[in-house]
Design an enzyme around this catalytic site. Structure first.
Site, mmCIF file in Angstrom:
data_model
loop_
_atom_site.group_PDB
_atom_site.id
_atom_site.type_symbol
_atom_site.label_atom_id
_atom_site.label_comp_id
_atom_site.label_asym_id
_atom_site.label_seq_id
_atom_site.Cartn_x
_atom_site.Cartn_y
_atom_site.Cartn_z
ATOM 1 C CB THR A 123 1.377 -10.080 -5.752
ATOM 2 O OG1 THR A 123 0.734 -11.265 -6.197
ATOM 3 C CG2 THR A 123 2.138 -10.356 -4.461
ATOM 4 C CB VAL A 162 0.508 -11.035 -11.868
ATOM 5 C CG1 VAL A 162 0.057 -12.133 -12.824
ATOM 6 C CG2 VAL A 162 1.354 -10.008 -12.619
ATOM 7 C CB CYS A 163 -1.479 -13.154 -7.289
ATOM 8 S SG CYS A 163 0.094 -14.015 -7.482
ATOM 9 C CB THR A 164 -4.697 -8.881 -7.175
ATOM 10 O OG1 THR A 164 -3.991 -8.978 -5.929
ATOM 11 C CG2 THR A 164 -6.028 -8.185 -6.967
ATOM 12 C CG LEU A 186 -6.218 -15.686 -7.381
ATOM 13 C CD1 LEU A 186 -5.933 -15.897 -5.908
ATOM 14 C CD2 LEU A 186 -6.404 -17.011 -8.081
#
Length: 165
Positions: free
Chosen positions: A51, A53-55, A58
């Site tokens: 996704t 924002v998650c990408t 991380l």
């Protein structure tokens, strides 16, 4: 819904399956909070693999992983996806810390960050070597994340014996 653990209280224990990308390929194993020991643990809860924002979150942590290691800290990331999803995500973005699978969201519930029907709140907990929460950030909307500068400053406070509160 459970409350998030208070700063200076014990972090809820857990054992989850996880995978970490290495030069020789993915390595699966079990990750147990109580067996972590040693330096601080940065426990990152993120809503989903692949996704936007998650990408971004991380990838920023993996690109600055040495800054965490220089402080004696370890990073574990937790989301509801399974290990196959995590392995594909880690391979695509060369993520170099363990991705743990909380498929039934039991750990997210224990940490008070589960959102019924929506998944979980983007959150970060800094847990010391004795298993106590020393700093936390629980997002309301999850559209932003705690950057590496903020996290490493909090870890430095923990390792220097000051409350990061």
């Amino acid at each position: 819904m459970s409350r998030t653990p208070a700063v200076d209280s014990a972090a809820p224990g857990f054992t989850l399956p996880g995978t970490v990308r290495t030069d020789s390929g993915p390595q699966r194993g079990s990750y147990t909070l109580g067996e972590h020991g040693g330096g601080p643990l940065v426990l990152v809860f993120y809503p989903g693999d692949n996704t936007p924002v998650c990408t971004k979150q991380l990838c920023s942590y993996t690109s600055e992983l040495e800054r965490f290691k220089d402080l004696g800290a370890t990073v574990w990331a937790v989301s509801p996806q399974d290990l196959d999803s995590h392995e594909g995500f880690a391979e695509q973005y060369d993520l170099r810390f363990p991705l743990l699978a909380d498929t039934d969201r039991a750990v997210a519930k224990a940490y008070g960050i589960s959102l019924p029907g929506l998944g979980l709140r983007r959150s970060v907990f800094v847990v010391d070597g004795e298993g106590a929460v020393r700093w936390k950030h629980v997002a309301l909307a999850g559209l932003t994340f705690q950057d590496v500068d903020t996290l490493t400053a909090r870890i430095a406070e923990v390792t220097q014996g000051r409350r990061a509160g």
